[in-house]
Design a protein around this motif. Sequence first.
Motif, PDB file in Angstrom:
ATOM      1  N   MET A 178       0.686  -1.192   0.167  1.00 18.38           N
ATOM      2  CA  MET A 178      -0.086   0.039  -0.245  1.00 18.38           C
ATOM      3  C   MET A 178       0.672   1.111   0.381  1.00 18.38           C
ATOM      4  O   MET A 178       0.188   2.335  -0.270  1.00 18.38           O
ATOM      5  CB  MET A 178      -0.541   0.301   1.414  1.00 18.38           C
ATOM      6  N   THR A 179       2.110   0.985  -0.203  1.00 20.24           N
ATOM      7  CA  THR A 179       2.758   2.269  -0.390  1.00 20.24           C
ATOM      8  C   THR A 179       2.756   2.955  -2.083  1.00 20.24           C
ATOM      9  O   THR A 179       3.294   2.166  -2.613  1.00 20.24           O
ATOM     10  CB  THR A 179       4.432   2.157  -0.063  1.00 20.24           C
ATOM     11  N   PRO A 180       2.453   4.332  -1.909  1.00 17.65           N
ATOM     12  CA  PRO A 180       2.310   5.020  -3.391  1.00 17.65           C
ATOM     13  C   PRO A 180       4.445   5.345  -3.249  1.00 17.65           C
ATOM     14  O   PRO A 180       5.165   5.872  -2.896  1.00 17.65           O
ATOM     15  CB  PRO A 180       1.582   6.174  -2.615  1.00 17.65           C
ATOM     16  N   VAL A 181       3.739   5.781  -4.938  1.00 13.69           N
ATOM     17  CA  VAL A 181       4.685   6.250  -5.696  1.00 13.69           C
ATOM     18  C   VAL A 181       4.172   7.503  -5.867  1.00 13.69           C
ATOM     19  O   VAL A 181       3.538   8.703  -6.314  1.00 13.69           O
ATOM     20  CB  VAL A 181       4.877   4.616  -6.627  1.00 13.69           C
ATOM     21  N   TRP A 182       5.875   8.247  -5.927  1.00 17.36           N
ATOM     22  CA  TRP A 182       5.645   9.603  -6.175  1.00 17.36           C
ATOM     23  C   TRP A 182       6.223  10.261  -6.991  1.00 17.36           C
ATOM     24  O   TRP A 182       7.077  11.277  -7.585  1.00 17.36           O
ATOM     25  CB  TRP A 182       5.399  10.139  -4.869  1.00 17.36           C
ATOM     26  N   GLY A 183       7.761   9.633  -7.587  1.00 23.44           N
ATOM     27  CA  GLY A 183       8.630   9.502  -9.133  1.00 23.44           C
ATOM     28  C   GLY A 183       9.664   8.740  -8.573  1.00 23.44           C
ATOM     29  O   GLY A 183       9.390   8.011  -7.874  1.00 23.44           O
ATOM     30  N   LEU A 184      10.710   8.867  -9.537  1.00 23.74           N
ATOM     31  CA  LEU A 184      11.770   8.069  -9.610  1.00 23.74           C
ATOM     32  C   LEU A 184      13.140   8.056  -9.112  1.00 23.74           C
ATOM     33  O   LEU A 184      12.872  10.246  -8.859  1.00 23.74           O
ATOM     34  CB  LEU A 184      12.398   7.726 -10.797  1.00 23.74           C
ATOM     35  N   GLY A 185      14.107   7.643  -8.804  1.00 25.13           N
ATOM     36  CA  GLY A 185      14.925   8.178  -8.427  1.00 25.13           C
ATOM     37  C   GLY A 185      15.105   7.150  -6.696  1.00 25.13           C
ATOM     38  O   GLY A 185      14.703   6.892  -6.271  1.00 25.13           O
ATOM     39  N   GLU A 186      16.113   7.995  -6.011  1.00 24.96           N
ATOM     40  CA  GLU A 186      16.848   7.540  -4.564  1.00 24.96           C
ATOM     41  C   GLU A 186      15.951   8.455  -3.738  1.00 24.96           C
ATOM     42  O   GLU A 186      15.663   9.690  -3.786  1.00 24.96           O
ATOM     43  CB  GLU A 186      18.333   7.703  -4.333  1.00 24.96           C
ATOM     44  N   PRO A 187      15.244   7.537  -2.450  1.00 21.64           N
ATOM     45  CA  PRO A 187      15.005   8.458  -1.649  1.00 21.64           C
ATOM     46  C   PRO A 187      15.288   9.630  -1.187  1.00 21.64           C
ATOM     47  O   PRO A 187      17.044   9.160  -0.625  1.00 21.64           O
ATOM     48  CB  PRO A 187      13.909   7.366  -1.074  1.00 21.64           C
ATOM     49  N   HIS A 188      15.485  10.609  -0.323  1.00 23.30           N
ATOM     50  CA  HIS A 188      16.362  11.556   0.013  1.00 23.30           C
ATOM     51  C   HIS A 188      15.681  11.939   1.469  1.00 23.30           C
ATOM     52  O   HIS A 188      14.241  12.797   1.437  1.00 23.30           O
ATOM     53  CB  HIS A 188      16.477  12.622  -0.541  1.00 23.30           C
ATOM     54  N   GLU A 189      15.702  12.402   2.557  1.00 26.89           N
ATOM     55  CA  GLU A 189      15.280  12.800   4.382  1.00 26.89           C
ATOM     56  C   GLU A 189      15.200  14.549   3.510  1.00 26.89           C
ATOM     57  O   GLU A 189      15.624  14.987   3.119  1.00 26.89           O
ATOM     58  CB  GLU A 189      16.091  12.085   5.241  1.00 26.89           C
ATOM     59  N   GLY A 190      13.809  14.414   3.846  1.00 25.33           N
ATOM     60  CA  GLY A 190      13.620  15.971   3.424  1.00 25.33           C
ATOM     61  C   GLY A 190      12.117  15.771   2.463  1.00 25.33           C
ATOM     62  O   GLY A 190      12.130  17.323   2.545  1.00 25.33           O
ATOM     63  N   ASP A 191      12.273  15.034   1.380  1.00 25.79           N
ATOM     64  CA  ASP A 191      11.710  15.812  -0.357  1.00 25.79           C
ATOM     65  C   ASP A 191      10.458  15.904   0.282  1.00 25.79           C
ATOM     66  O   ASP A 191      10.279  17.417  -0.186  1.00 25.79           O
ATOM     67  CB  ASP A 191      11.952  14.084  -1.095  1.00 25.79           C
ATOM     68  N   LEU A 192       9.930  14.925   1.131  1.00 28.54           N
ATOM     69  CA  LEU A 192       8.707  15.487   1.340  1.00 28.54           C
ATOM     70  C   LEU A 192       8.422  16.933   1.925  1.00 28.54           C
ATOM     71  O   LEU A 192       7.056  17.908   1.651  1.00 28.54           O
ATOM     72  CB  LEU A 192       7.932  14.346   1.755  1.00 28.54           C
ATOM     73  N   MET A 193       8.400  17.063   3.011  1.00 29.64           N
ATOM     74  CA  MET A 193       9.081  18.698   3.729  1.00 29.64           C
ATOM     75  C   MET A 193       9.465  19.445   3.124  1.00 29.64           C
ATOM     76  O   MET A 193       8.239  20.856   3.051  1.00 29.64           O
ATOM     77  CB  MET A 193       9.287  18.324   5.048  1.00 29.64           C
ATOM     78  N   ALA A 194      10.218  19.262   2.134  1.00 29.99           N
ATOM     79  CA  ALA A 194      10.434  20.202   1.120  1.00 29.99           C
ATOM     80  C   ALA A 194       9.504  21.004  -0.045  1.00 29.99           C
ATOM     81  O   ALA A 194       8.996  22.171  -0.029  1.00 29.99           O
ATOM     82  CB  ALA A 194      12.277  20.145   0.181  1.00 29.99           C
ATOM     83  N   PHE A 195       8.778  19.285  -0.760  1.00 31.16           N
ATOM     84  CA  PHE A 195       8.285  19.656  -1.667  1.00 31.16           C
ATOM     85  C   PHE A 195       6.571  20.536  -1.245  1.00 31.16           C
ATOM     86  O   PHE A 195       6.232  21.664  -1.186  1.00 31.16           O
ATOM     87  CB  PHE A 195       7.880  18.105  -2.228  1.00 31.16           C
TER      88      PHE A 195
END
Length: 438
Positions: A178-195
């Motif tokens: 049930m984990t949604p995708v929102w892009g390609l590449g490696e995840p980085h801490e703080g990505d969602l909050m920055a967005f």
Amino acid sequence: MLGPMSNPSRFDRGHTDDLVSFLKASPTPYHAVANAAERLEKAGFQQVAETDAWEGGSGGRYVLRGGAIIAWYVPEGATAVTPFRIVGAHTDSPNLRVKPIPDTGSVGWRQIAVEIYGGALLNTWLDRDLGLAGRLTLRDGSTHLVNVDRPLLRVPQLAIHLDRQANDGLKLDRQRHMTPVWGLGEPHEGDLMAFLADEAGLRAADIAGWDLMVHSVEPPARLGRDRELLAAPRLDNLLSVHAATAALVAVAERDRENGGGLSYIPVLAAFDHEENGSQSDTGAEGPLLGRVLERSVLARGGGPEDRARAYAGSVCMSSDTGHAVHPNYPERHEPGHHPLPNGGPILKVNVNQRYATDGTGRAIFAAACERAEVPWQSFVSNNAMPCGTTIGPITAARHGITTVDIGVAILSMHSARELCGADDPHLLANTLVAFLEG
């Protein structure tokens, strides 16, 4: 507020159009209460802080706390023993909510870690365009609502070529699938909050906490040959929150126009966290409603004896959605009770107190429907099927207030997209006006 019809009915199908607007603007409980508060303020209600002293004069007031709102109208001449007429509802719906460490991913995909909230019908969240909304809390303690209402996330289903038995019984692992995708590449801490900080016009470094959840961005729509049905997210239970807000405003306006005359204090109580048991400071099992009602009595010069007398004469109508009979699964329903969309609100009964309705509550509900000239139906579960519950039994037990469980019959309850009759929202609102007026 929509214009009045000929009495006793006040709302027509335009109310359903307004419900659509309310649903689109309310992807989370926090947005729902903010939108309800805005409607109340336009009708002359004033927000009061729980930390301030309250005045006991006439007029409309409301309290906001997180995803809950309590609003009430004190008519001219109300005393410390004037009883309350309460419409109870809840603002939350089952969905997917963002975890404390949200940035995750696998095999070249960037994903958002989510937790399942409530009894979500998981398969309805698959392959659906999802937005993200909720509340951001800053380091100074202030909160900001955010709503990314465009395709951002998606929970992709496994292709049938890789799961040949999918149509014979889909099984979803709540953690892995049930984990949604929102892009390609490696995840980085703080990505969602920055967005989200960029979306909200904030600094990511100032965000100290969040309460975020995904929502379907597909708008509500009428459907059917005669457009007599409404498909929409969060009907359970923003349909009731919207109807109760409109009814409270209508009752207050009519009382002012008539120069007074109400013998009850009408109340809206829309709680959060019903879908996971109501045990929170903003849930029905918390102290919020009791404290608001008690302080209302005290503000009018009353004491414990007056509060007890006011509660003894009070009634709560717990409004929540219920099950319409399903044409593909009629055997799952009680054979003698088949509620249908557009048949009017339903009276919900369960002798094991999963609903709070008794004979007295039935009489109160029937009288309100008769006064509003609204048809109504009865719902009871098949004896072989477990019965859900509502805030009704909690309210009755916690406050000792006569409570009756009602609602609107829907299909696909707890789906990301539910279905009701297009007439039922305004039939419910008319019934609630008649109830609140006593």
